[in-house]
Motif scaffolding. Structure first.
Motif, PDB file in Angstrom:
ATOM      1  N   LEU A  27       0.803  -1.227   0.000  1.00  0.00           N
ATOM      2  CA  LEU A  27       0.000   0.000   0.000  1.00  0.00           C
ATOM      3  C   LEU A  27       0.835   1.277   0.000  1.00  0.00           C
ATOM      4  CD1 LEU A  27      -2.933  -1.039   2.352  1.00  0.00           C
ATOM      5  CD2 LEU A  27      -3.009  -0.648  -0.115  1.00  0.00           C
ATOM      6  N   ILE A  28       2.133   1.170   0.202  1.00  0.00           N
ATOM      7  CA  ILE A  28       2.989   2.362   0.218  1.00  0.00           C
ATOM      8  C   ILE A  28       2.893   3.117  -1.104  1.00  0.00           C
ATOM      9  CG2 ILE A  28       5.384   3.172   0.272  1.00  0.00           C
ATOM     10  CD1 ILE A  28       5.940   0.903   2.318  1.00  0.00           C
ATOM     11  N   LEU A  29       3.035   2.432  -2.213  1.00  0.00           N
ATOM     12  CA  LEU A  29       3.036   3.095  -3.519  1.00  0.00           C
ATOM     13  C   LEU A  29       1.704   3.794  -3.822  1.00  0.00           C
ATOM     14  CD1 LEU A  29       4.557   3.844  -6.068  1.00  0.00           C
ATOM     15  CD2 LEU A  29       3.854   1.650  -7.050  1.00  0.00           C
ATOM     16  N   PRO A  30       0.546   3.135  -3.647  1.00  0.00           N
ATOM     17  CA  PRO A  30      -0.712   3.862  -3.895  1.00  0.00           C
ATOM     18  C   PRO A  30      -0.886   5.096  -3.002  1.00  0.00           C
ATOM     19  CG  PRO A  30      -1.139   1.506  -3.741  1.00  0.00           C
ATOM     20  CD  PRO A  30       0.307   1.728  -3.378  1.00  0.00           C
ATOM     21  N   ILE A  31      -0.435   5.010  -1.768  1.00  0.00           N
ATOM     22  CA  ILE A  31      -0.529   6.174  -0.874  1.00  0.00           C
ATOM     23  C   ILE A  31       0.308   7.323  -1.425  1.00  0.00           C
ATOM     24  CG2 ILE A  31       0.013   7.065   1.438  1.00  0.00           C
ATOM     25  CD1 ILE A  31      -0.604   4.168   2.480  1.00  0.00           C
ATOM     26  N   LEU A  32       1.532   7.000  -1.827  1.00  0.00           N
ATOM     27  CA  LEU A  32       2.408   8.033  -2.408  1.00  0.00           C
ATOM     28  C   LEU A  32       1.801   8.630  -3.671  1.00  0.00           C
ATOM     29  CD1 LEU A  32       5.917   6.368  -1.941  1.00  0.00           C
ATOM     30  CD2 LEU A  32       5.093   8.453  -0.816  1.00  0.00           C
ATOM     31  N   LEU A  33       1.243   7.793  -4.523  1.00  0.00           N
ATOM     32  CA  LEU A  33       0.638   8.284  -5.766  1.00  0.00           C
ATOM     33  C   LEU A  33      -0.573   9.172  -5.486  1.00  0.00           C
ATOM     34  CD1 LEU A  33       0.929   5.069  -7.988  1.00  0.00           C
ATOM     35  CD2 LEU A  33       2.262   7.193  -8.179  1.00  0.00           C
ATOM     36  N   LEU A  34      -1.387   8.781  -4.527  1.00  0.00           N
ATOM     37  CA  LEU A  34      -2.542   9.614  -4.161  1.00  0.00           C
ATOM     38  C   LEU A  34      -2.088  10.970  -3.620  1.00  0.00           C
ATOM     39  CD1 LEU A  34      -4.898   6.946  -2.559  1.00  0.00           C
ATOM     40  CD2 LEU A  34      -5.392   8.322  -4.599  1.00  0.00           C
ATOM     41  N   LEU A  35      -1.076  10.956  -2.771  1.00  0.00           N
ATOM     42  CA  LEU A  35      -0.559  12.218  -2.235  1.00  0.00           C
ATOM     43  C   LEU A  35       0.023  13.096  -3.330  1.00  0.00           C
ATOM     44  CD1 LEU A  35       1.098  11.091   1.105  1.00  0.00           C
ATOM     45  CD2 LEU A  35      -0.728  12.781   0.856  1.00  0.00           C
ATOM     46  N   ALA A  36       0.792  12.487  -4.215  1.00  0.00           N
ATOM     47  CA  ALA A  36       1.393  13.247  -5.315  1.00  0.00           C
ATOM     48  C   ALA A  36       0.325  13.831  -6.230  1.00  0.00           C
ATOM     49  CB  ALA A  36       2.339  12.357  -6.115  1.00  0.00           C
ATOM     50  N   GLY A  37      -0.818  13.145  -6.331  1.00  0.00           N
ATOM     51  CA  GLY A  37      -1.917  13.632  -7.157  1.00  0.00           C
ATOM     52  C   GLY A  37      -2.820  14.631  -6.442  1.00  0.00           C
ATOM     53  N   GLY A  38      -2.509  14.930  -5.180  1.00  0.00           N
ATOM     54  CA  GLY A  38      -3.294  15.902  -4.438  1.00  0.00           C
ATOM     55  C   GLY A  38      -4.519  15.340  -3.735  1.00  0.00           C
ATOM     56  N   TYR A  39      -4.601  14.037  -3.600  1.00  0.00           N
ATOM     57  CA  TYR A  39      -5.750  13.385  -2.954  1.00  0.00           C
ATOM     58  C   TYR A  39      -5.393  12.986  -1.523  1.00  0.00           C
ATOM     59  CZ  TYR A  39      -7.343  13.112  -7.768  1.00  0.00           C
ATOM     60  OH  TYR A  39      -7.713  13.420  -9.061  1.00  0.00           O
ATOM     61  N   GLN A  40      -5.146  13.985  -0.677  1.00  0.00           N
ATOM     62  CA  GLN A  40      -4.670  13.702   0.675  1.00  0.00           C
ATOM     63  C   GLN A  40      -5.692  12.926   1.497  1.00  0.00           C
ATOM     64  OE1 GLN A  40      -2.599  15.668   4.559  1.00  0.00           O
ATOM     65  NE2 GLN A  40      -2.804  16.997   2.836  1.00  0.00           N
ATOM     66  N   GLY A  41      -6.971  13.245   1.367  1.00  0.00           N
ATOM     67  CA  GLY A  41      -7.998  12.530   2.128  1.00  0.00           C
ATOM     68  C   GLY A  41      -8.034  11.050   1.784  1.00  0.00           C
ATOM     69  N   ALA A  42      -8.023  10.737   0.496  1.00  0.00           N
ATOM     70  CA  ALA A  42      -8.029   9.328   0.061  1.00  0.00           C
ATOM     71  C   ALA A  42      -6.742   8.628   0.490  1.00  0.00           C
ATOM     72  CB  ALA A  42      -8.208   9.249  -1.450  1.00  0.00           C
TER      73      ALA A  42
END
Length: 193
Positions: A27-42
């Protein structure tokens, strides 16, 4: 038996606890990708799910009677990777944090890496003790992002760094005093055995 086979199955049975442990790392990579995309809540929701696996894997292993030294080692490796990933999660979620609290971040994330090097130099092994101070430090580290997100209290970062730093010092002193019991709840109990 290959490492992957040991992780997934033993005697033909799936090791659910090991799969839960691995999910935290995956789950580390999806979390990083979501953060990089500006989806902090998700990203934070996914982070909370990943964090919940930290306690669930051990309970599952013990409840199924399938706890093993290999599973414990896998858990420690994934915990360290996930803990290091928290630095990147924080940097992406709170871009100014590094300029406001560089020393706290160095202690919080560099201290454990330095400790691992010291434990290797002193013993020839990477020792991860289950002291209460280490558990408190891990709990603070894992709660840091959600608490910062909900409260904005940046003073939590130096507090977490203090607890983690003192915990690592306790572990170094334990090793220097001849302690090797990784299941000791704190330094003095481990030395009394």
């Amino acid at each position: 038996m290959s490492t992957l086979a040991r992780i997934i199955a033993e005697d033909g049975e799936v090791k659910v606890a090991n799969l839960v442990t691995l999910s935290r790392g995956v789950l580390i990579l999806p979390i990083l990708l979501l953060l990089a995309g500006g989806y902090q809540g998700a990203a934070l929701i996914l982070y909370l799910i990943a964090s919940a696996t930290d306690g669930a894997d051990g309970r599952l292993a013990r409840a199924s009677g399938r706890a093993s030294p290999f599973g414990a080692q896998l858990d420690a490796i994934v915990d360290n990777l996930f803990s290091l990933a928290i630095l990147f999660f924080l940097m992406l979620a709170f871009p100014g944090l590094a300029t406001h609290h560089p020393l706290a971040l160095e202690i919080l994330f560099g201290g454990p890496l330095l400790y691992l090097a010291v434990s290797w130099l002193l013993t020839g092994r990477l020792l991860m003790f289950h002291f209460w101070s280490a558990k408190a430090g891990a709990a603070l580290l894992f709660a840091l992002w959600p608490m910062l997100y909900l409260t904005g209290w940046e003073w939590l970062l130096p507090l977490a760094a203090l607890v983690v730093g003192l915990s690592r010092l306790e572990q170094v002193f334990f090793i220097l005093a001849g302690g090797r019991d990784e299941d000791a709840p704190h330094m003095f109990t481990g030395l009394a055995r």
